[in-house]
Design a protein around this motif. Sequence first.
Motif, PDB file in Angstrom:
ATOM      1  N   ALA A 114      38.430 -43.288  19.271  1.00 38.28           N
ATOM      2  CA  ALA A 114      38.948 -42.694  18.035  1.00 38.28           C
ATOM      3  C   ALA A 114      40.071 -41.745  18.403  1.00 38.28           C
ATOM      4  CB  ALA A 114      37.858 -41.943  17.278  1.00 38.28           C
ATOM      5  N   ASN A 115      41.114 -41.696  17.584  1.00 45.34           N
ATOM      6  CA  ASN A 115      42.129 -40.674  17.766  1.00 45.34           C
ATOM      7  C   ASN A 115      42.556 -40.154  16.399  1.00 45.34           C
ATOM      8  OD1 ASN A 115      44.684 -42.110  16.874  1.00 45.34           O
ATOM      9  ND2 ASN A 115      44.052 -43.484  18.547  1.00 45.34           N
ATOM     10  N   GLY A 135      46.534 -33.074  18.361  1.00 48.23           N
ATOM     11  CA  GLY A 135      45.837 -34.346  18.367  1.00 48.23           C
ATOM     12  C   GLY A 135      44.561 -34.297  19.183  1.00 48.23           C
ATOM     13  N   TYR A 136      43.663 -35.221  18.873  1.00 46.79           N
ATOM     14  CA  TYR A 136      42.396 -35.344  19.597  1.00 46.79           C
ATOM     15  C   TYR A 136      42.120 -36.825  19.832  1.00 46.79           C
ATOM     16  CZ  TYR A 136      37.391 -35.318  20.604  1.00 46.79           C
ATOM     17  OH  TYR A 136      36.166 -35.507  21.193  1.00 46.79           O
ATOM     18  N   PHE A 137      41.661 -37.150  21.038  1.00 46.53           N
ATOM     19  CA  PHE A 137      41.369 -38.528  21.399  1.00 46.53           C
ATOM     20  C   PHE A 137      40.060 -38.568  22.184  1.00 46.53           C
ATOM     21  CE2 PHE A 137      41.590 -41.737  24.827  1.00 46.53           C
ATOM     22  CZ  PHE A 137      41.640 -42.900  24.071  1.00 46.53           C
ATOM     23  N   LYS A 161      42.686 -33.409  24.315  1.00 45.19           N
ATOM     24  CA  LYS A 161      43.315 -32.642  23.241  1.00 45.19           C
ATOM     25  C   LYS A 161      44.773 -32.390  23.617  1.00 45.19           C
ATOM     26  CE  LYS A 161      38.943 -30.238  22.433  1.00 45.19           C
ATOM     27  NZ  LYS A 161      38.242 -28.931  22.484  1.00 45.19           N
ATOM     28  N   VAL A 162      45.670 -32.536  22.648  1.00 44.91           N
ATOM     29  CA  VAL A 162      47.100 -32.354  22.904  1.00 44.91           C
ATOM     30  C   VAL A 162      47.691 -31.436  21.841  1.00 44.91           C
ATOM     31  CG1 VAL A 162      47.364 -34.586  24.035  1.00 44.91           C
ATOM     32  CG2 VAL A 162      47.717 -34.415  21.588  1.00 44.91           C
ATOM     33  N   ASP A 184      48.387 -30.436  27.490  1.00 49.66           N
ATOM     34  CA  ASP A 184      47.320 -31.435  27.542  1.00 49.66           C
ATOM     35  C   ASP A 184      46.061 -30.779  28.095  1.00 49.66           C
ATOM     36  OD1 ASP A 184      48.647 -34.123  26.927  1.00 49.66           O
ATOM     37  OD2 ASP A 184      49.955 -33.351  28.507  1.00 49.66           O
ATOM     38  N   PHE A 185      44.920 -31.099  27.484  1.00 55.01           N
ATOM     39  CA  PHE A 185      43.628 -30.584  27.929  1.00 55.01           C
ATOM     40  C   PHE A 185      42.658 -31.759  27.934  1.00 55.01           C
ATOM     41  CE2 PHE A 185      46.042 -27.632  25.373  1.00 55.01           C
ATOM     42  CZ  PHE A 185      46.149 -26.517  26.189  1.00 55.01           C
TER      43      PHE A 185
END
Length: 329
Positions: A114-115, A135-137, A161-162, A184-185
Amino acid sequence: PFNDPFGGWVYWTRVPLESTDRIEVVDGSGSSLYGNYAMGGVINIVSSRPSRRTVEVKPQYGNLNSPKFDFFGSDVWGRIGVAVEGSFFDTEGFPIVAATERGLVDNKASVNFANFNVKGDYAANSNLSAFFRVGYFRENRDNAKASTFDGTEEANDTRWKVVSGGIRAILPDQSDLQARLFGDFETFHSNFLAVPAIAGQPARSIGRMATLQTVPATAFGGMVQWGKAIAGRHYVTAGGDWRWVDGESQEDGLDATRGQTVTLKRAAGGTQRSVGAFVQDVLTPLPKLVVTLSVRVDQWRNYNAHNLETNVPAGTSGNPPPVGVSTRT
């Protein structure tokens, strides 16, 4: 950059196709403009700008119990535009080992991901604009094998997480100035299954966990770029970029009998910093002739490199290095 900060690979499932306006491909080195990560070429994914009261929904369903759902929505209020996008996918998967060769360790390879992204645009006037994106992926994969001792799947998962933002301005002399920042994390988990061949036992009938791995990684970077048309035949671009990446592979080695007891702990990683600057001139001396001249200078540093191994439970060192002392390069 869309690349994973630690390994450099690309998760194509992060690409939000429903909100992609166009994809530009540069064949060959583009490092003068795009940085040292673009030495082999560039794939530039350009997302759609927010538009007034827009909603797009794309549900899909395939065999192997495989639903997929993509969506994109946006709206504009005066000078502010907001876009929301995302996708979800799941599948029960399928065997990847031929039926005649499957053993007790084998099952189905499957994936779900999922993103979700939110982007805001602000246009102060025709010469000044800015954007901000978060954003989250997440992705989970089963690799079609499982331990015959406790049923643990060989698998990997990613959480990412971006955040990014930037501005673009047209200056009084009609030159173009752009600046970007990003972060970026990411955390990656995986485990690895050993499938030993044992005399007197059917093939692929024994599987034990061999390694557990966790990889946290953090990256920050940015760029600034200026461009201007000069004398009708030149378009000069100049700028710089930087990136800082820190990551560590944290691994637990498991016993060679059942793969359920940690016997070795390993931590290996480091930090990298890179800085670059470039100048480029696109010259059009004749209507059917274009000449590109560019130069780029890069400086990078790798530091805090380490590899620490410790045997468990004795607490004695791995070989190398001694307990409590990391190997640094």
